[in-house]
Design an enzyme around this catalytic site. Structure first.
Site, PDB file in Angstrom:
ATOM      1  N   THR A  60       0.844  -1.199   0.000  1.00 31.74           N
ATOM      2  CA  THR A  60       0.000   0.000   0.000  1.00 31.74           C
ATOM      3  C   THR A  60       0.879   1.249   0.000  1.00 31.74           C
ATOM      4  OG1 THR A  60      -1.746  -1.145   1.188  1.00 31.74           O
ATOM      5  CG2 THR A  60      -1.746   1.245   1.350  1.00 31.74           C
ATOM      6  N   SER A  62       2.130   5.207  -2.053  1.00 34.94           N
ATOM      7  CA  SER A  62       2.426   5.848  -3.329  1.00 34.94           C
ATOM      8  C   SER A  62       3.542   5.143  -4.109  1.00 34.94           C
ATOM      9  CB  SER A  62       2.804   7.314  -3.092  1.00 34.94           C
ATOM     10  OG  SER A  62       3.908   7.384  -2.219  1.00 34.94           O
ATOM     11  N   THR A  63       4.356   4.325  -3.442  1.00 34.71           N
ATOM     12  CA  THR A  63       5.391   3.558  -4.154  1.00 34.71           C
ATOM     13  C   THR A  63       4.828   2.200  -4.581  1.00 34.71           C
ATOM     14  OG1 THR A  63       6.938   4.587  -2.602  1.00 34.71           O
ATOM     15  CG2 THR A  63       7.837   2.900  -4.067  1.00 34.71           C
ATOM     16  N   GLY A 118       6.205  -0.478  -0.034  1.00 37.05           N
ATOM     17  CA  GLY A 118       7.042   0.670   0.294  1.00 37.05           C
ATOM     18  C   GLY A 118       7.358   0.711   1.790  1.00 37.05           C
ATOM     19  N   ASP A 120       8.353   3.824   5.125  1.00 36.27           N
ATOM     20  CA  ASP A 120       8.546   5.226   5.499  1.00 36.27           C
ATOM     21  C   ASP A 120       9.985   5.503   5.919  1.00 36.27           C
ATOM     22  OD1 ASP A 120       5.739   5.961   5.234  1.00 36.27           O
ATOM     23  OD2 ASP A 120       5.473   4.540   6.868  1.00 36.27           O
ATOM     24  N   GLY A 131       3.539   2.318   7.786  1.00 34.51           N
ATOM     25  CA  GLY A 131       2.217   2.620   8.339  1.00 34.51           C
ATOM     26  C   GLY A 131       1.854   4.080   8.405  1.00 34.51           C
ATOM     27  N   ARG A 132       2.655   4.941   7.780  1.00 32.98           N
ATOM     28  CA  ARG A 132       2.250   6.357   7.793  1.00 32.98           C
ATOM     29  C   ARG A 132       0.986   6.558   6.946  1.00 32.98           C
ATOM     30  NH1 ARG A 132       8.244   8.729   7.820  1.00 32.98           N
ATOM     31  NH2 ARG A 132       8.669   8.152   9.980  1.00 32.98           N
ATOM     32  N   GLU A 139      -0.499  -4.972   6.603  1.00 29.91           N
ATOM     33  CA  GLU A 139       0.822  -5.154   5.988  1.00 29.91           C
ATOM     34  C   GLU A 139       1.666  -6.119   6.823  1.00 29.91           C
ATOM     35  OE1 GLU A 139       1.406  -0.857   3.736  1.00 29.91           O
ATOM     36  OE2 GLU A 139       2.234  -1.099   5.738  1.00 29.91           O
ATOM     37  N   LYS A 157      14.026   7.822   1.964  1.00 35.55           N
ATOM     38  CA  LYS A 157      13.536   7.002   3.078  1.00 35.55           C
ATOM     39  C   LYS A 157      14.667   6.420   3.941  1.00 35.55           C
ATOM     40  CE  LYS A 157       9.254   7.475   1.696  1.00 35.55           C
ATOM     41  NZ  LYS A 157       8.432   6.421   1.209  1.00 35.55           N
TER      42      LYS A 157
HETATM   43  O1  R5P Z   1       0.560   2.558   5.627  1.00 37.68           O
HETATM   44  C1  R5P Z   1       1.268   2.781   4.649  1.00 37.68           C
HETATM   45  C2  R5P Z   1       2.351   1.901   4.198  1.00 37.68           C
HETATM   46  O2  R5P Z   1       3.102   1.364   5.230  1.00 37.68           O
HETATM   47  C3  R5P Z   1       3.236   2.495   3.115  1.00 37.68           C
HETATM   48  O3  R5P Z   1       3.853   1.416   2.474  1.00 37.68           O
HETATM   49  C4  R5P Z   1       4.309   3.431   3.640  1.00 37.68           C
HETATM   50  O4  R5P Z   1       3.693   4.460   4.375  1.00 37.68           O
HETATM   51  C5  R5P Z   1       5.137   4.045   2.487  1.00 37.68           C
HETATM   52  O5  R5P Z   1       4.289   4.771   1.677  1.00 37.68           O
HETATM   53  P1  R5P Z   1       4.806   5.639   0.461  1.00 37.68           P
HETATM   54  O6  R5P Z   1       5.356   4.708  -0.531  1.00 37.68           O
HETATM   55  O7  R5P Z   1       3.571   6.370  -0.008  1.00 37.68           O
HETATM   56  O8  R5P Z   1       5.823   6.601   0.989  1.00 37.68           O
END
Ligand code: R5P
Length: 267
Positions: A60, A62-63, A118, A120, A131-132, A139, A157
């Site tokens: 889950t 944006s990545t 992805g 954080d 989990g942000r 997950e 990151k």
């Molecule tokens: O709850 C969100 C997930 O752990 C995401 O994989 C994590 O926050 C990274 O998200 P993004 O790829 O949007 O930075």
């Protein structure tokens, strides 16, 4: 051109077409790439590990959405066949459905071949904060049940230690007496200068509610946490806590896309 990230402890591999497990190649990194492009490059590289017939954990965020998109594309092109996806959130479930990816769950597929997601934060030992986006519980359940867990990130990151971005470390809690649990969490880490805050929605300041009907408390650390396994145990011992966003010793591979190249760190 590629660069090595001195950040990592252990073996770091330069990624080139010859090291790819399949002939599918991502766009070649160059300078002036946006963060979105870097995320897409890392995601494409991870999808090269996907083979027909696999049960896949679908991450889950944006990545991860680029990886899900790519898996859908390869299925549509007939380059992948018979994969089953286990989504880690309702959002990913929707995305995968719209792409025609066959879906299932952990009840029917308790062992997952490969998960891609992805993160954080990534520390030099490949421990993660996740989990942000609020999806940490599903997950952790799904990525904890997979044979191989590939993490995809852009270089922003990378942190020297978990909590090092000074951004939130999420903890999922039950809504019942959330103030009590929030206070207990803050007290638990007072030596690390921890501030605990309930996550709220930007639009109405109401508590953010996870896919599981729970709340999220964000922990902000002023100093390094120290023993991560001890910290994990103490958080999980608090009644009212469901799960936390530290993913310790779970990642098999971390793929990092940076302005000057892609690196792959294996455990
Ligand atoms: O709850 C969100 C997930 O752990 C995401 O994989 C994590 O926050 C990274 O998200 P993004 O790829 O949007 O930075």
């Amino acid at each position: 051109m590629t660069i090595a990230f001195s950040h990592f402890v252990g073996k770091t591999t330069m990624v080139s077409s010859s090291s790819s497990p399949t002939p599918i190649s991502p766009p070649t990194p160059s300078v002036f790439l946006t963060q979105e492009e870097l995320k897409r490059i890392a995601a494409f590289k991870a999808v090269e590990f996907v083979k027909s017939g696999m049960v896949l954990g679908l991450g889950t965020g944006s990545t991860a959405k680029f990886a899900v998109e790519r898996i859908g594309e390869l299925l549509q092109q007939g380059k992948l066949k018979n994969v089953v996806g286990i989504p880690t959130s309702k959002v990913t479930h929707e995305q995968a459905m719209s792409l025609g990816i066959p879906l299932s769950d952990l009840d029917s597929h308790p062992v997952i071949d490969l998960a891609i997601d992805g993160a954080d934060e990534v520390d030099p030992h490949l421990n993660l904060v996740k989990g942000r986006g609020g999806s940490l519980l599903r997950e952790k359940m799904i990525e904890g049940a997979c044979r191989k867990f590939i993490v995809i990130v852009d270089e922003s990151k990378l942190v020297p230690y978990l909590g090092g971005s000074l951004l939130a470390m999420p903890v999922e809690i039950v809504p019942f007496c959330w103030k009590f649990t929030t206070e207990r969490l803050q007290i638990l880490f007072e030596d690390s200068g921890c501030v605990a805050k309930l996550r709220t929605c930007e639009k109405n300041d109401e508590p953010f509610v996870t896919d599981n009907g729970n709340y999220i408390v964000n922990l902000y650390f002023e100093k390094e946490i120290g023993d991560l396994n001890a910290a994990s145990d103490s958080i999980l011992r608090l009644p009212g806590v469901v799960e936390h966003g530290m993913f310790l010793n779970m990642a098999s591979i971390v793929i990092v896309a940076g302005e000057l190249g892609v690196t792959m760190k294996e455990k």
